[in-house]
Structures are given as structure tokens and as C-alpha cells.
Write a protein that holds these residues in place. Structure first.
Motif, PDB file in Angstrom:
ATOM      1  N   ILE A 315       0.841  -1.202   0.000  1.00 21.59           N
ATOM      2  CA  ILE A 315       0.000   0.000   0.000  1.00 21.59           C
ATOM      3  C   ILE A 315       0.876   1.252   0.000  1.00 21.59           C
ATOM      4  CG2 ILE A 315      -1.683   1.331   1.339  1.00 21.59           C
ATOM      5  CD1 ILE A 315      -2.838  -1.315   2.344  1.00 21.59           C
ATOM      6  N   GLY A 318       2.002   2.253  -3.260  1.00 16.64           N
ATOM      7  CA  GLY A 318       0.977   2.592  -4.234  1.00 16.64           C
ATOM      8  C   GLY A 318       0.309   1.412  -4.892  1.00 16.64           C
ATOM      9  N   TYR A 319       0.399   0.232  -4.274  1.00 17.23           N
ATOM     10  CA  TYR A 319      -0.250  -0.968  -4.810  1.00 17.23           C
ATOM     11  C   TYR A 319      -1.455  -1.362  -3.954  1.00 17.23           C
ATOM     12  CZ  TYR A 319       4.027  -1.766  -7.535  1.00 17.23           C
ATOM     13  OH  TYR A 319       5.094  -1.640  -8.394  1.00 17.23           O
ATOM     14  N   TRP A 320      -2.416  -2.010  -4.610  1.00 18.21           N
ATOM     15  CA  TRP A 320      -3.502  -2.636  -3.866  1.00 18.21           C
ATOM     16  C   TRP A 320      -2.918  -3.782  -3.044  1.00 18.21           C
ATOM     17  CZ3 TRP A 320      -8.730  -1.357  -3.928  1.00 18.21           C
ATOM     18  CH2 TRP A 320      -9.131  -0.437  -4.908  1.00 18.21           C
ATOM     19  N   LYS A 333      -5.899   7.448  -2.151  1.00 15.18           N
ATOM     20  CA  LYS A 333      -4.642   7.544  -2.891  1.00 15.18           C
ATOM     21  C   LYS A 333      -4.725   6.576  -4.063  1.00 15.18           C
ATOM     22  CE  LYS A 333       0.250   6.296  -2.400  1.00 15.18           C
ATOM     23  NZ  LYS A 333       1.278   5.778  -1.454  1.00 15.18           N
ATOM     24  N   LEU A 335      -4.175   3.711  -6.437  1.00  9.63           N
ATOM     25  CA  LEU A 335      -3.448   2.457  -6.278  1.00  9.63           C
ATOM     26  C   LEU A 335      -3.448   1.700  -7.601  1.00  9.63           C
ATOM     27  CD1 LEU A 335      -4.973   1.273  -2.853  1.00  9.63           C
ATOM     28  CD2 LEU A 335      -2.761   2.398  -3.206  1.00  9.63           C
TER      29      LEU A 335
END
Length: 344
Positions: A315, A318-320, A333, A335
Motif C-alpha cells: 500500500i 501505491g499498490y492494492w 490515494k 493504487l
């Protein structure tokens, strides 16, 4: 540490030490990890989580829902399978992504279910009670206990056929036990591949010698197993619960066991946890129980730490999270999905 680094609050309590031990994924990206006291109220939640972009929030008596008052919060990781301690609807409305660690103890919990199944079917608590009261010869206690079960002549009904339910099916079929299931979200061909026959809810309770509950706890599954369903069980049958305590109406279960409406129960979870010496269910002679140990092995608790730190690091980058509880959320934000890199 820069002022704009991703900050993570980790609540103390259940297995937080394992997250600290396996914090390397967060350290590697420069994220801050702070252990904070678990909140017990809205005010404490806002006070303790303010300024954090991530929260690793374990089970407690407080259900986290103050997301509108935590504008910097991007994501929550529940280091558990169940997420009933997080208000998913409120998180989704506020744009907060929630992840969990659903596979950390699948096999271990199925092992616990099997232990409870075998103990309940073979009437182990009743036999030990007879032994303690002086009936110690086989001939003495055998004649005092009706219908000591046998896995090879039994039908087990799974209420829910997710990861743990499927793992239980594999185990009991090794004993020659027939498996049926009530699982309206599973296709017949999928169940057939597991050696399981899908049936209706009432059929599951009426036909089986063992009913094993494997549902997530949500408002819709509160007291899902109630007095009405218990009344449909055979008087020789056993109820097993390793999911969440409030899925079964505990008072109704106690009544059914005391009256002889059902023969036995095996439980790892309770409506109020931890159970106390005064908890009625654990004081019955036809109940085998454990104090929510399903996920507690030296292997599984380290998986919790590893998975929680790793998924929060996703997270932060920037990832799920891999296992997203509310995939429909529009995150605060942006993702992106983690995947294989493009090859040139």
C-alpha cells in the motif's frame, strides 16, 4: 526519516511482536512503524491514528470506524482472517482500502476443526467425565454413553465451503466420511471436484451426523445457526464451530446440548472471548472446546507478521493489497495492481 515518509501505526496486543520482527519490507522503503495502544473508543482511535497513512489493526473490543476523522489514512491491514473488528462499509465510504491475511492459518484451523470433530464424534468429554466419576473400566463407561460415533459411518455437513471448509473436507474424507455442504456461492461442479455434494440449508442440518460451521462473521451471519436450525439436527449429531462465536446462538446451543436435542459440540470460538471458567458452554460434559487456538502455531503466527508488513508495504508503494476486503472502494490515494513486468 523524511517528514513525508509513509507512517504506519501498529496496535499492540495480538501478535504485534511478529509484525515488528518481520518489519523489513517497511524498513526497506523508508516507512515508519510505530506500536500504539489499541483504542477502546472513537476518541482514542482518532487520537492514536491521526497522522498515519497506514494502520495494522488487530482484534480488540473496539470496532474501527472513525475513518472520516482520519483524513490521511490510506489503508488498513487486518492481521487476521476475519475482519469483523473493522467497519468495512464505513471504510469503503471514506475511501480507505482494507486488506487481510486470509491464508495464514488455513491448514492449522482445519487441523483444529478435525481435533474437535474427532473428540465430539467419539464422545471424548463424556468418556473422561465418566472416568473422573469412577467409571474407569471400558465396560463401565461404554454402557453409560449412548451412541459413540464412528467417522466411517458418518456424514459431515459443511456450512460454507471456503478455504478452511475445503481443507476440512479433505481431512474427513480420509476417514471415509461422506461430505455434503450448504454453500450457495459455490458451483456444483466445483464442489464435485472436492468430493462434496451441495445441498440445501435444512438438508445439511437434517441429514448430517456432524455440522461444521465455516462462515465469515457479518451482520447477515449473526446467530445464523439458531434454535430453529439446531432443532433440525439428529439427536446423535454434533455441531462444530471454528469460525466466529456469534455465528452460533450460544444460548440456543447450550439449551440443545442440555436437553439432549443434539449429542455433542466442539467449539474453538465463543460469543464473548476469551471464555471464562463461568462460560456455560465449556462446563457441559458433552462439549470439547479450545480457547480460539485455530491459528496459533509457531509457523502461522510468523506468517501473520510477514504478511502484514509486506501488504502494508505494498500500500505504501501505491499498490492494492493482495487480499483486498473491499475491492469496490475508490481509494483516497490512487493504487495500481501489482503484476508481472512488461518484457521488451
Amino acid at each position: 526519516m523524511s517528514d513525508d515518509s509513509f507512517r504506519v501505526a501498529l496496535t499492540d496486543g495480538l501478535r504485534h511482536e511478529r509484525v515488528v520482527e518481520h518489519r523489513q519490507p517497511l524498513d526497506a522503503i523508508g516507512a515508519a512503524l510505530d506500536v500504539v495502544p489499541a483504542p477502546t473508543s472513537d476518541d482514542e482511535a482518532v487520537e492514536r491514528f491521526s497522522g498515519y497513512q497506514g494502520v495494522i489493526y488487530s482484534h480488540g473490543h473496539y470496532r474501527l470506524h472513525t475513518f472520516d476523522e482520519l483524513p490521511e489514512l490510506v489503508g488498513v491491514i487486518a492481521p487476521t482472517v476475519g475482519v469483523d473488528h473493522v467497519d468495512i462499509e464505513a471504510a469503503t465510504a471514506a475511501g480507505v482500502v482494507v486488506g487481510n491475511i486470509p491464508t495464514f492459518a488455513t491448514e492449522q484451523t482445519a487441523d483444529t476443526a478435525l481435533y474437535l470433530i474427532l473428540g465430539a464424534v467419539r464422545r471424548i468429554p463424556r468418556i473422561l467425565t465418566e472416568w473422573e466419576t469412577g467409571h474407569r473400566n471400558i465396560a463401565e463407561w461404554e454402557r453409560r454413553i449412548d451412541h459413540i460415533g464412528d467417522m466411517r459411518a458418518s456424514t459431515l455437513a459443511l456450512i460454507g465451503l471456503g478455504r478452511i471448509g475445503r481443507a476440512v473436507a479433505v481431512r474427513v474424507q480420509a476417514f471415509g466420511t461422506r461430505c455434503i455442504a450448504y454453500a450457495p456461492t459455490v458451483s456444483p461442479w466445483e464442489a464435485q471436484g472436492l468430493g462434496v455434494e451441495l445441498v440445501g440449508l435444512h438438508e445439511a442440518f437434517e441429514q448430517s451426523d456432524i455440522v461444521s460451521v465455516h462462515l465469515p462473521y457479518t451482520p447477515r451471519t449473526h446467530h445464523f445457526v439458531d434454535a430453529g436450525l439446531l432443532a433440525r439436527m439428529k439427536p446423535t449429531a454434533a455441531l462444530i464451530n471454528v469460525s466466529r462465536g456469534p455465528i452460533v446462538d450460544e444460548a440456543a446451543l447450550v439449551s440443545a446440548l442440555e436437553s439432549g436435542a443434539i449429542a455433542a459440540a466442539g467449539v474453538d470460538v465463543f460469543e464473548s472471548e476469551p471464555p471464562t471458567p463461568d462460560t456455560p458452554l465449556i462446563n457441559l460434559p458433552n462439549v470439547i472446546w479450545t480457547p480460539h487456538i485455530g491459528g496459533s502455531t509457531s509457523v502461522s503466527v510468523h506468517r501473520v507478521g510477514q504478511g502484514s508488513a509486506e501488504q502494508m508495504a505494498w500500500i505504501a508503494q501505491g499498490y492494492w493489497p493482495r487480499d483486498t476486503v473491499n475491492p469496490e472502494v475508490e481509494p483516497r490515494k490512487p493504487l495500481r495492481r501489482r503484476g508481472y513486468p512488461e518484457r521488451s
